[in-house]
Write a protein that holds these residues in place. Structure first.
Motif, PDB file in Angstrom:
ATOM      1  N   ARG A  51     -64.141  52.641   6.854  1.00 10.40           N
ATOM      2  CA  ARG A  51     -62.943  53.701   7.145  1.00 10.40           C
ATOM      3  C   ARG A  51     -63.181  55.026   7.488  1.00 10.40           C
ATOM      4  O   ARG A  51     -64.221  55.555   6.666  1.00 10.40           O
ATOM      5  N   GLU A  54     -62.045  60.128   8.026  1.00 11.17           N
ATOM      6  CA  GLU A  54     -60.773  60.804   8.798  1.00 11.17           C
ATOM      7  C   GLU A  54     -60.264  61.872   7.969  1.00 11.17           C
ATOM      8  O   GLU A  54     -60.338  61.968   6.708  1.00 11.17           O
ATOM      9  N   ALA A  55     -59.693  62.991   8.629  1.00 10.75           N
ATOM     10  CA  ALA A  55     -58.954  63.998   8.241  1.00 10.75           C
ATOM     11  C   ALA A  55     -57.689  63.712   8.028  1.00 10.75           C
ATOM     12  O   ALA A  55     -56.919  63.128   8.875  1.00 10.75           O
ATOM     13  N   ARG A  80     -61.535  61.807   4.094  1.00  8.86           N
ATOM     14  CA  ARG A  80     -61.873  60.884   3.247  1.00  8.86           C
ATOM     15  C   ARG A  80     -62.643  59.433   3.983  1.00  8.86           C
ATOM     16  O   ARG A  80     -62.898  59.495   5.238  1.00  8.86           O
ATOM     17  N   THR A  82     -64.843  55.515   3.879  1.00  5.05           N
ATOM     18  CA  THR A  82     -65.366  54.312   2.976  1.00  5.05           C
ATOM     19  C   THR A  82     -66.577  53.661   3.572  1.00  5.05           C
ATOM     20  O   THR A  82     -66.276  53.388   4.687  1.00  5.05           O
ATOM     21  N   HIS A  92     -66.448  55.149  -1.868  1.00  4.04           N
ATOM     22  CA  HIS A  92     -65.420  55.966  -1.333  1.00  4.04           C
ATOM     23  C   HIS A  92     -65.630  57.346  -1.431  1.00  4.04           C
ATOM     24  O   HIS A  92     -66.204  57.682  -2.523  1.00  4.04           O
TER      25      HIS A  92
ATOM     26  N   LEU B  85     -51.711  65.750  11.742  1.00  2.00           N
ATOM     27  CA  LEU B  85     -52.440  64.999  10.805  1.00  2.00           C
ATOM     28  C   LEU B  85     -51.741  64.078  10.024  1.00  2.00           C
ATOM     29  O   LEU B  85     -50.645  64.401   9.463  1.00  2.00           O
ATOM     30  N   PRO B  86     -52.310  62.810   9.787  1.00  2.00           N
ATOM     31  CA  PRO B  86     -51.619  61.922   8.759  1.00  2.00           C
ATOM     32  C   PRO B  86     -51.654  62.365   7.400  1.00  2.00           C
ATOM     33  O   PRO B  86     -52.624  63.146   6.983  1.00  2.00           O
ATOM     34  N   PHE B  88     -51.945  61.426   3.612  1.00  2.00           N
ATOM     35  CA  PHE B  88     -52.582  60.630   2.694  1.00  2.00           C
ATOM     36  C   PHE B  88     -51.731  60.228   1.374  1.00  2.00           C
ATOM     37  O   PHE B  88     -51.828  59.204   0.776  1.00  2.00           O
ATOM     38  N   GLU B 240     -57.219  52.319  -3.541  1.00  2.00           N
ATOM     39  CA  GLU B 240     -58.490  51.532  -3.581  1.00  2.00           C
ATOM     40  C   GLU B 240     -59.345  51.984  -5.161  1.00  2.00           C
ATOM     41  O   GLU B 240     -60.357  51.346  -5.328  1.00  2.00           O
ATOM     42  N   LEU B 241     -58.759  52.770  -5.837  1.00  4.71           N
ATOM     43  CA  LEU B 241     -59.399  53.365  -7.071  1.00  4.71           C
ATOM     44  C   LEU B 241     -58.564  53.156  -8.303  1.00  4.71           C
ATOM     45  O   LEU B 241     -57.413  53.498  -8.053  1.00  4.71           O
TER      46      LEU B 241
END
Lengths: 160, 368
Positions: A51, A54-55, A80, A82, A92, B85-86, B88, B240-241
């Motif tokens: 993954r 990506e910002a 982030r 991965t 990660h 931007l997306p 998170f 994921e963590l």
């Protein structure tokens, strides 16, 4: 983890606590530091990017009155990534800012840290230098701030 | 008849080219770099981050450069960028009690644990222009004082021990934290949404309102209980963590304003609070925010709403400078058709007015 010791590599504590501390240090590394560490890493693993990097944004929250109910303060840029190494370890990384090269390498080092065979090398050659720099910067700032502390003294009138 | 008018493309293209030229200015002067802006115009960068509501020093510096130093234009650029931007997620609330402190003062207690730390402040400067800054002179390093680390408790916690001050603000049970970037503002607002709006509100607008409360328009007898500036850690819960990874540190300014309160049927007399929290180093903004936060709690505290600063819809609807500038500045865009219609209307009213006037004078003459 408290701000006062964010630059430390814990030698005790559970696996998650130690991994969190390692990831926190990787997040505070500069892109330049990361690229140097990667150049010096001898036996480079095969890396598959699962993954990103990506910002994106996170909405940073504060607390009403400093300790009360949460409220939304404003956003911050975050990157982030991965990755999966050849042996299957998945790493990660998350860090403020938009440095994709840094965050991809941080994910690789997170994966390497998870392998018992590499953990000590990652801690000694990568995390320790980052911790040293971060701690030195914090210490400088603390000492410079402490020099601006007001030492009040009382004027005693001499008419007794 | 409606006539569509096209044109102006060449004029617009050339205007933007001219803007780029003027932005660069005299080519014999070196271009300013983003690092220079981040390092040497840090408080301009901080303001753009706070009111642009996006923490990223490099982007804010780019916005300042692109906007030729026009702060509201730079804030506008940052706001536009964030929509690309997306998201998170939402971070865990930052813990200002754990701040790596760079400045911390209290106007209510002289001797307090952790002390009064002045930090890099303009206070106590003489506000005389310094001609030496016109040159790139040699800088002295700041002094250092190495001492054992002392805990720096929050002033509000010190007062809170005796119940002399209300606790940190809580929200009603089960209420989800509001987010004005996702939903339109549902007036009347809860305090969380007001604080979000104030945190990104225009510094000048909030400063003026804060000043008005001091001058008697919604008086609230404030003391600056504590102001602290420094870095806090940002953590994000991710799927994921099993633990929230630390994303890094951001600099914020926090202001705890302490205000008089005479008490009500439900509460004994105690100090109430206004709260300010702002991205970057901005004492003026965080103090203004705290004063406005307190004034806007009038409804909650059963106070009479008599002044502009206490009127939630007035304050929050007009505090966003991107919205404000959009609506004020749109007036300069072509309104040719609207204006033609108005002009036509005024002409007809005018001829009607003249016809009535001449009729009445004729009637008058006839009567004589």
């Amino acid at each position: 983890m408290r701000n006062e010791n964010q630059g430390n590599i814990p030698t005790s504590g559970g696996y998650e606590f130690r991994r969190k501390a390692a990831m926190a240090l990787l997040a505070q590394a500069t892109a330049e530091e990361m690229e140097n560490f990667w150049m010096q890493w001898a036996d480079k693993p095969q890396v598959e990017t699962l993954r990103g990097p990506e910002a994106g944004l996170v909405m940073v929250r504060g607390r009403i009155g400093g300790g009360g109910a949460p409220f939304n303060l404003g956003e911050a840029t975050v990157t982030r990534a991965t990755v999966r190494l050849g042996n299957g370890a998945v790493g990660h990384a998350y860090a403020l800012g938009r440095s994709s090269s840094k965050v991809r390498l941080a994910a690789i080092f997170d994966a390497l840290w998870q392998e018992p065979a590499h953990r000590q090398v990652v801690e000694d050659t990568i995390l320790a230098p980052i911790a040293q720099r971060v701690n030195a910067e914090l210490e400088d700032r603390r000492a410079e701030t402490a020099a601006t502390k007001v030492d009040f003294f009382t004027m005693v009138r001499g008419d007794d | 008849m409606y006539v569509a008018v096209k044109g102006g493309e060449t004029a617009i293209r050339n205007a933007h080219k001219l803007l780029a030229d003027r932005r660069r200015g005299n080519r014999s002067v070196p271009a300013i770099g983003l690092e220079q802006i981040v390092e040497q115009l840090a408080l301009a960068v901080d303001r753009v981050m706070a009111e642009g509501s996006l923490y990223d020093t490099e982007l804010a510096a780019l916005a300042v450069k692109q906007a030729r130093g026009d702060m509201i234009e730079a804030i506008f650029l940052v706001r536009a960028y964030r929509t690309t931007l997306p998201r998170f997620g939402y971070t865990k609330p930052v813990e200002t009690s754990q701040m790596a402190i760079e400045r911390r003062i209290s106007a209510t207690f002289k001797d307090l644990p952790g002390g009064q730390l002045l930090g890099p402040t303009f206070d106590y400067t003489h506000r005389l222009l310094d001609p030496e800054l016109a040159e790139d002179g040699v800088m002295e390093s700041p002094d250092r004082r190495v001492e054992a680390h002392e805990h720096t408790p929050r002033v509000t916690d010190i007062l809170g021990k005796d119940g002399m001050i209300e606790p940190d603000g809580e929200m009603p049970e089960g209420v989800e934290t509001g987010d004005l970037t996702r939903e339109p503002l549902p007036f009347p607002l809860e305090r969380d949404l007001r604080l979000q709006a104030l945190a990104r509100g225009d510094e000048g607008f909030l400063l003026g309102l804060a000043y008005s409360t001091q001058r008697g328009f919604g008086r609230s007898h404030p003391f600056a209980g504590e102001i602290r500036i420094g870095e806090v850690e940002v953590e994000l819960e991710v799927a994921e963590l099993d633990f929230p990874p630390t994303l890094g540190r951001i600099r914020v300014t926090e202001c705890q304003m302490i205000n008089q309160f005479k008490g009500s049927s439900k509460q004994p007399p105690q100090f109430t609070r206004g709260y300010g929290l702002v991205f970057g180093q901005s004492e003026r903004k965080s103090m203004s925010m705290a004063l406005c936060d307190r004034a806007l709690r009038a409804r909650e505290l059963g106070e009479d709403i008599t002044a502009a600063a206490q009127d939630e819809e007035f304050v929050i609807s007009h505090s966003d400078n991107v919205q404000s500038t959009g609506f004020v500045e749109h007036l300069k865009l072509p309104h040719y058709v609207d204006f033609q219609a108005e002009l036509d209307l005024v002409r007809r009213m005018r001829s009607e007015h003249e016809r009535v006037a001449s009729n009445s004078s004729e009637t008058k003459e006839a009567a004589e």
